[in-house]
Structures are given as C-alpha cells and as structure tokens.
Motif scaffolding. Structure first.
Motif, PDB file in Angstrom:
ATOM      1  N   GLU A   1     -82.569  -5.754  16.373  1.00 43.38           N
ATOM      2  CA  GLU A   1     -82.450  -4.305  16.169  1.00 43.38           C
ATOM      3  C   GLU A   1     -81.103  -3.973  15.537  1.00 43.38           C
ATOM      4  N   GLU A   2     -80.028  -4.587  16.031  1.00 45.93           N
ATOM      5  CA  GLU A   2     -78.707  -4.378  15.440  1.00 45.93           C
ATOM      6  C   GLU A   2     -78.668  -4.887  14.000  1.00 45.93           C
TER       7      GLU A   2
ATOM      8  N   ALA B   1     -85.839  -9.698  10.733  1.00 45.61           N
ATOM      9  CA  ALA B   1     -86.005  -8.249  10.652  1.00 45.61           C
ATOM     10  C   ALA B   1     -86.170  -7.863   9.189  1.00 45.61           C
TER      11      ALA B   1
ATOM     12  N   THR C   1     -78.533  -8.628  18.092  1.00 44.65           N
ATOM     13  CA  THR C   1     -79.979  -8.519  18.272  1.00 44.65           C
ATOM     14  C   THR C   1     -80.630  -8.201  16.938  1.00 44.65           C
TER      15      THR C   1
ATOM     16  N   ASP D   1     -80.292  -2.511  11.634  1.00 43.73           N
ATOM     17  CA  ASP D   1     -79.419  -1.375  11.324  1.00 43.73           C
ATOM     18  C   ASP D   1     -78.378  -1.747  10.266  1.00 43.73           C
TER      19      ASP D   1
END
Length: 311
Positions: free
Chosen positions: A274-275, A227, A272, A278
């Motif tokens: 996405e986590e 990410a 994940t 963040d």
C-alpha cells in the motif's frame, strides 16, 4: 551536516524535430533531467556530469543553475557537448540519434554535504570510460545512502547483447531501487519473460523494481509482492523526460518517508505494498505533468498533489 542528493550521469542537449520539420534545443540528458526534477521538488541536488565549454555546454550550465542544481565536478572534460536528435512521432513519442562522449570527472563535495540519496543510470551507467567510475563511486557511497539506478537503455549508443545486459546487472547489484521500462527489459533481456527478469534483479540485490509501461502506468515489485498503478488521463505533448521525472519523484517521496541515508535499504524492504503504491502514484502524477508539455520540463512541488500520509 546537510543532507543532499548526488546525481551522476550525462547531460546533453536534445535537438527536438517536430512533425512539421521545425527544430528546437532543450537542455536534457537522463541524469540532468532527474537532477532538475529533484531540485524542483525542493531537494538540495549536486550533479556530477560532463560537458564542453561550448554553446551547448553553456545552455546546460545556465539550465542547471536556473534550477538550483549545484555542480559536484568541473564538467569541462570533453571536447564537445553531447547531443541527442529527438524526432517526434504522431503520438508524441521520441526516437533518438546520439552524439555523445561520456566520462566522470573527479567528484568533490563540500565537507558539510552528506549524500543520503545517490541516483544514476542510462548512458552514464552504460558507456565507458565513465560507467566503471560511476559504479565504483556508487559502491563507495551505498552504505550511507539510498541508491537509485534508472536502467533507461539506449541501444542506439550501447547496442544490446550479453555484455550490455551484464553491465546493467552490475549496476543493479549496487542499487536499492531500480527503475526500468518494459521496453528496457525487452531490449536487454529479449528472451526472458518480464517476471523472470524482475525476479533476477531482486536476486542481484535490488530492494524494489519499478517497471514503467507508458500510458498503462507502472508497477512496483519487491519481496512483498507487486502493486500496479494506472496513468491518469493526460494530453501528451511529448514523452521526453517522463521516465526521469517519474524516478526522481519516486525518490523524493521515499526520502519524505524516511527511506534515505544509512539504513535506507532496510527501510525500503519494509514498505508495505500500500505504501509502495502511494509512492508510485505520486511519481506518476509528476510524470503526467512532464508529458503534458514540450521537452523535459518536470513539475515544481506546488504543481503536484499533496502526497499521501507516510512515515
């Protein structure tokens, strides 16, 4: 029991020289900056470090006490407090000249203090005679804590080459989370592409690696994938303490999401992308505050955006 963060490593005084020839003293050191950053985010922090009973040492002691950082050691085991002369360039980036001696005093925590996070790195993980003692301490605590290693290479002190890279890899082997800048990776493993280096760090045992890229932001890499998160626009005063803040804020956000204490490695691996994004986004927002003001001056909790919803 009281859950705490144990931060281990160097404390030193940054003697900052600006473009106009002026000098100013700032308490600093990578580990000390991380300890202060975590404490300003509201975490109970105990710090294992070393400095002398001299003027610079008293500056450090006052700074740590003012930021509610507790000492886990008697730090007076060296003859002269370490210094780093930081010369600022036109872009605010600092180059360093170090005068440092590092050793780890005996660590003594209160009976009711339970380290659920252990953070270490930089000079304290690379310079003997302290580095080996640091690794042994982390290895003994790993089963009960999230272990976080900040590579933060300092070739001006340690040099480079196979032995220095090997020591960093030994530290990675007891770390759940590793942070390194793209410059760190190039300095320690100059003949390898970044993707291959990060893959090896994961193979050595890290659950995730954060690679920072200055104004370009940072990347989170784990078995789940990668990410990338950009840096928000910010007017840079200097970059001192930016990486230390970013790492501390990432640890803080992981702790908030329950990735701390026994079983932290498994919970980290289960995040994940996405986590993870963040987590990095929050960490970058903290680093952006630090670079906007002189010296290693990390933000307090109220200066940051409310984190994204998490576990």
């Amino acid at each position: 029991m009281n859950d705490i963060a144990l931060v281990v490593g160097e404390a030193l005084v940054d003697v900052v020289r600006d473009l106009g020839g002026g000098e100013r003293d700032h308490p600093g050191g990578s580990a000390a900056n991380a300890a202060v950053a975590l404490a300003r985010l509201g975490r109970p922090v105990w710090f294992a470090t070393a400095y002398a009973d001299d003027a610079h040492g008293r500056l450090l002691a006052d700074h740590l006490a003012a930021n509610d950082v507790q000492l886990a050691v008697d730090p007076h085991v060296i003859a002269r407090t370490a210094t780093a002369v930081a010369t600022l360039g036109e872009d605010g980036a600092a180059t360093y000249e170090f005068d440092i001696d590092w050793r780890l005093p005996a660590v003594r925590l209160p009976d009711d203090a339970r380290p659920v996070v252990v953070a270490w790195g930089s000079i304290g993980a690379a310079l003997e005679p302290g580095a080996s003692a640091v690794r042994d301490l982390v290895a003994a605590l790993r089963s009960q804590a999230l272990t976080y290693f900040d590579v933060n290479a300092r070739p001006a002190i340690t040099g480079t080459g196979a032995d220095v890279a090997r020591r960093a890899e030994e530290m990675v082997a007891v770390a759940d989370l590793v942070k390194a800048s793209d410059e760190d990776l190039a300095a320690l493993w100059p003949d390898e592409p970044e993707d291959a280096i990060v893959a090896r760090l994961l193979d050595l045992g890290a659950g995730a690696v954060i690679v920072t890229r200055g104004a370009a932001g940072a990347s989170w890499v784990s078995r789940q994938g990668r990410a990338d998160v950009g840096m928000p626009p910010v007017t840079v005063s200097d970059t001192i303490g930016a990486g230390d803040t970013l790492g501390a804020a990432a640890v803080d956000e992981l702790w908030r999401r329950g990735v701390a204490g026994a079983g932290a490695a498994e919970r980290l691996a289960g995040l994940t992308l996405e986590e993870a994004a963040d987590v990095v986004r929050y960490a970058i927002s903290a680093a952006a505050v630090t670079v906007s003001r002189p010296g290693a001056d990390p933000p307090h909790r109220h200066e940051l955006p409310v984190p994204a919803a998490g576990a």
